[in-house]
Enzyme design. Structure first.
Site, PDB file in Angstrom:
ATOM      1  N   GLU A   1       3.987  10.299   2.768  1.00  0.00           N
ATOM      2  CA  GLU A   1       4.848  11.061   3.865  1.00  0.00           C
ATOM      3  C   GLU A   1       5.133  12.411   3.570  1.00  0.00           C
ATOM      4  O   GLU A   1       5.114  13.282   4.180  1.00  0.00           O
ATOM      5  CB  GLU A   1       6.149  10.241   4.339  1.00  0.00           C
ATOM      6  CG  GLU A   1       6.783  10.775   5.727  1.00  0.00           C
ATOM      7  CD  GLU A   1       6.303  10.151   6.831  1.00  0.00           C
ATOM      8  OE1 GLU A   1       6.459  10.735   8.046  1.00  0.00           O
ATOM      9  OE2 GLU A   1       5.360   9.211   6.818  1.00  0.00           O
TER      10      GLU A   1
ATOM     11  N   GLU B   1       4.340  -0.557   2.730  1.00  0.00           N
ATOM     12  CA  GLU B   1       5.765  -1.050   3.317  1.00  0.00           C
ATOM     13  C   GLU B   1       5.652  -2.453   3.911  1.00  0.00           C
ATOM     14  O   GLU B   1       6.310  -3.299   3.540  1.00  0.00           O
ATOM     15  CB  GLU B   1       6.510  -0.221   4.068  1.00  0.00           C
ATOM     16  CG  GLU B   1       7.033   1.138   3.491  1.00  0.00           C
ATOM     17  CD  GLU B   1       6.162   2.101   3.185  1.00  0.00           C
ATOM     18  OE1 GLU B   1       6.374   2.922   2.219  1.00  0.00           O
ATOM     19  OE2 GLU B   1       4.893   2.070   3.449  1.00  0.00           O
TER      20      GLU B   1
END
Length: 256
Positions: free
Chosen positions: A110, A130
């Site tokens: 990110e 994740e």
């Protein structure tokens, strides 16, 4: 050595993650140091470009340091607010190059996607693990991926937690250039030099306009008046650009 290094080289600001023993996972202290760096970069008119990099060949960044648990107290968003994950979003107004290598995953992926230009070593792997490890938060590090990659590619990364190698990422337009790891710093510097050759105020105004209406329909974006672009009309650099063109010489920018 600090876990987050920040220094200037001429008109270039260098922000470097320096925690290779922890795969450059970002601690709360690094968050604060990055926040201070973004503030200084935004406020300093003599900083025209940013190179974001990381120490160690094994990883650019694996995201937040969760060695003490996943609760970071919501003090600020990851990477000093740059990602907007877990707190208010901080925008870097100057053009940014991310030089990435090795594991570029989770919040580290990110973070790289927050840059305007990505130069990647041929060792790089991108991923959003994740869901695979069951720690996805309320926001999740998913929103830039689904905007910057083809939908099915992004969703496969998000839902499976699998990684993709840099050659595949390059095919999808995620990175601007792939180089051997030994050439990574030089390649990032060459991109910075390209940015410095352009009018810094024009570059900043263009970035502000592009990002400011990114999520809007085209007709709304075209009808919008942008303060930074209008302010540039009175800038000395605009006059310098016109003079240099008429005199057939390279412009000498001042950032004013």
């Amino acid at each position: 050595m600090a876990d987050l290094e920040f220094h200037r080289e001429g008109h270039i600001a260098h922000v470097r993650l320096n925690r290779p023993q922890g795969l450059n996972a970002i601690t709360p202290e690094m968050d604060q140091a990055m926040y201070d760096a973004w503030r200084e970069i935004n406020a300093d008119p003599d900083i025209w470009a940013v190179i974001l990099s990381a120490e160690g060949e094994k990883a650019f960044c694996i995201g937040a340091d969760v060695s003490g648990g996943t609760d970071r107290d919501g003090r600020m968003a990851l990477a000093g607010g740059l990602t907007g994950i877990g707190g208010p979003l901080v925008t870097c107004r100057k053009p940014m190059i991310a030089a990435v290598q090795g594991f570029c995953v989770g919040g580290g992926f990110e973070l790289a996607m927050c840059a305007d230009i990505i130069v990647a070593a041929d060792t790089t792997q991108f991923g959003l693990p994740e869901t695979k490890v069951g720690i996805i938060g309320e926001c999740g590090v998913v929103h830039r991926a689904v905007r910057q990659l083809p939908y099915h590619i992004a969703m496969a990364l998000i839902l499976t937690g699998e990684r993709i190698k840099v050659a595949e990422a390059a095919r999808y337009g995620l990175v601007n250039e792939v180089v051997p790891y030994s050439d990574l710093a030089e390649a990032a510097r060459k991109w910075a030099d390209k940015l410095l050759a352009a009018s810094p105020l024009a570059v900043q105004a263009a970035k502000d306009a592009a990002l400011g209406r990114l999520g809007y329909p085209l007709d709304v974006a075209l009808a919008t008046r942008f303060e930074a672009i209008e302010a540039y009309e009175a800038a000395a650099d605009r006059l310098e650009g016109l003079a240099a063109a008429s005199q057939r010489r390279k412009p000498v920018w001042t950032g004013r």
